[in-house]
Design a protein around this motif. Structure first.
Motif, short mmCIF file in Angstrom:
data_model
loop_
_atom_site.label_atom_id
_atom_site.label_comp_id
_atom_site.label_asym_id
_atom_site.label_seq_id
_atom_site.Cartn_x
_atom_site.Cartn_y
_atom_site.Cartn_z
N VAL A 150 -12.96 5.69 4.95
CA VAL A 150 -14.06 5.08 4.50
C VAL A 150 -13.70 3.66 4.35
O VAL A 150 -14.95 2.79 4.01
N SER A 151 -12.56 3.23 4.15
CA SER A 151 -12.42 1.86 3.59
C SER A 151 -12.83 0.97 5.04
O SER A 151 -12.35 1.15 6.27
N LYS A 152 -13.15 -0.43 4.47
CA LYS A 152 -13.21 -1.46 5.46
C LYS A 152 -12.25 -2.67 5.16
O LYS A 152 -12.27 -3.63 5.84
N GLU A 153 -11.52 -2.39 4.37
CA GLU A 153 -10.08 -3.49 4.13
C GLU A 153 -9.34 -3.30 5.44
O GLU A 153 -8.95 -2.17 5.81
N LYS A 154 -9.18 -4.44 5.74
CA LYS A 154 -8.07 -4.44 7.09
C LYS A 154 -6.76 -3.92 6.96
O LYS A 154 -6.40 -3.48 7.88
N ASP A 155 -6.19 -3.86 5.89
CA ASP A 155 -4.72 -3.18 5.47
C ASP A 155 -4.98 -2.15 4.60
O ASP A 155 -3.93 -1.49 4.01
N ALA A 156 -5.98 -1.22 5.00
CA ALA A 156 -6.44 -0.09 4.10
C ALA A 156 -5.55 1.04 4.47
O ALA A 156 -4.69 1.59 3.56
N ASP A 157 -4.83 1.06 5.55
CA ASP A 157 -3.77 2.15 5.71
C ASP A 157 -2.41 1.96 5.14
O ASP A 157 -2.00 3.06 4.60
N ALA A 158 -2.03 0.72 5.16
CA ALA A 158 -0.84 0.38 4.53
C ALA A 158 -1.00 0.68 3.17
O ALA A 158 -0.07 1.17 2.21
N ARG A 159 -2.05 -0.14 2.49
CA ARG A 159 -2.06 0.11 1.05
C ARG A 159 -2.22 1.44 0.62
O ARG A 159 -1.72 2.18 -0.36
N MET A 160 -3.09 2.53 1.44
CA MET A 160 -3.08 3.80 1.05
C MET A 160 -1.70 4.46 1.01
O MET A 160 -1.73 5.45 0.15
N LYS A 161 -0.88 4.23 1.91
CA LYS A 161 0.53 4.56 1.82
C LYS A 161 1.14 4.59 0.72
O LYS A 161 1.99 4.99 -0.12
N GLU A 162 1.11 3.09 0.28
CA GLU A 162 1.66 2.65 -1.11
C GLU A 162 1.34 3.27 -2.02
O GLU A 162 1.96 3.60 -3.16
N VAL A 163 -0.19 3.52 -2.21
CA VAL A 163 -0.98 4.30 -3.41
C VAL A 163 -0.15 5.63 -3.26
O VAL A 163 -0.05 6.30 -4.39
#
Length: 312
Positions: A36-49
């Protein structure tokens, strides 16, 4: 290995209760979920979260993380304090294959070797999680066997979800012949079962305290053997103490420092016991009086010995 500040990743304070951590995770998951995210680094940030939540939402891992990481800043080179996990129980929770693969080296260093739980809670009967802890023993315990009081640090949550450590003391029978890295299983001392299921087991991973004389390698034991120069030159029978007994060992004439003597079957006990290795160390008497200095000068003249002859 760089230290990761999981509290900063979730945007919560270090004393945040469990409810605040859960709320922060859900908010960030909605923001960075790749579907759902439009953030360009969404995948990496989701992994960190996901990684931060895996630690901070688990009282055991959070307590261990708080203690081992005290004083570190994000990105700072991190080395867990020696023995930081001694006497600490980990039961963990189960992660999906994809989630576990996304965790960082930092997470793996701290928690990767620990057993994972058997699954999430459902309305059915299931056995409790096995718990894991490291226990420090003296090598004498491995020779003779013993019963020891072992105190473990167990995380406990208060009414606000904040984690604190409490002591749990168990009487543990140490079998003769236990080895470094061996697991001692205490049945029923792990996590509680679900729906009346049996409790899990507590697995104690054995490690030996540093010893001034003994060093274990598997079932073999290495011992420093100091000898006088005349014992090394002429040969001698020397008493060697090991836990529970005294051996009389023959040092051959002409023994040099660094030579190793093997006494078969005198290492750690077992059906096939280990061996005892004696590392010879030639110790010189001090020349701290005029008489002793004169004796050394006489040796120098009479023996005419050059230890560096032949390029040695």
């Amino acid at each position: 290995m760089e230290f990761k500040d999981y509290y900063k990743t979730l945007g919560v304070e270090h004393d945040a209760p469990a409810a605040a951590i859960k709320k922060a995770y859900r908010k960030l998951a909605r923001k960075y979920h790749p579907d759902v995210s439009k953030e360009k680094d969404a995948d990496a940030r989701m992994k960190e979260v996901n990684e931060a939540n895996a630690v901070l939402s688990d009282p055991e891992k959070r307590a261990a993380y708080d203690q081992a990481g005290r004083g570190y800043q994000p990105g700072q080179d991190f080395r867990p304090p020696p023995g930081w996990d001694a006497g600490r129980e980990f039961s963990g929770r189960e992660f999906s294959t994809g989630e576990a693969a996304d965790f960082s080296d930092f997470f793996s260093q701290m928690f990767g070797s620990r057993g994972q739980g058997r699954g999430a809670t459902h309305d059915f009967q299931a056995p409790g999680n096995d718990a894991h802890a490291r226990v420090m023993l003296d090598i004498e315990d491995a020779y003779e066997g013993a019963t020891r009081q072992v105190t473990l640090r167990v995380p406990s949550a208060d009414g606000q979800g904040r984690t604190r450590l409490e002591n749990r003391t168990l009487s543990v029978k140490i079998p003769a012949g236990v080895r470094e890295g061996q697991m001692i299983r205490l049945a029923g001392q792990g996590g509680p079962g679900i729906g009346g299921g049996r409790s899990g087991d507590l697995l104690l991973e054995v490690h030996f305290n540093a010893h001034p004389r003994y060093r274990a390698e598997g079932r073999d034991v290495h011992v420093r053997l100091p000898v006088a120069p005349w014992e090394a030159a002429l040969g001698a029978v020397i008493p060697v103490q090991i836990p529970g007994s005294t051996l009389r060992v023959r040092v051959p004439a002409g023994a040099q420092g660094g030579r190793q003597l093997r006494v078969k079957g005198k290492g750690l006990p077992a059906k096939e016991p280990g061996d005892l290795y004696l590392d010879i160390e030639v110790v010189l008497p001090p020349a701290d009086t005029d008489e002793k200095k004169a004796f050394y000068e006489t040796m120098s003249r009479e023996l005419a010995f050059d230890p560096r002859a032949g390029g040695a």
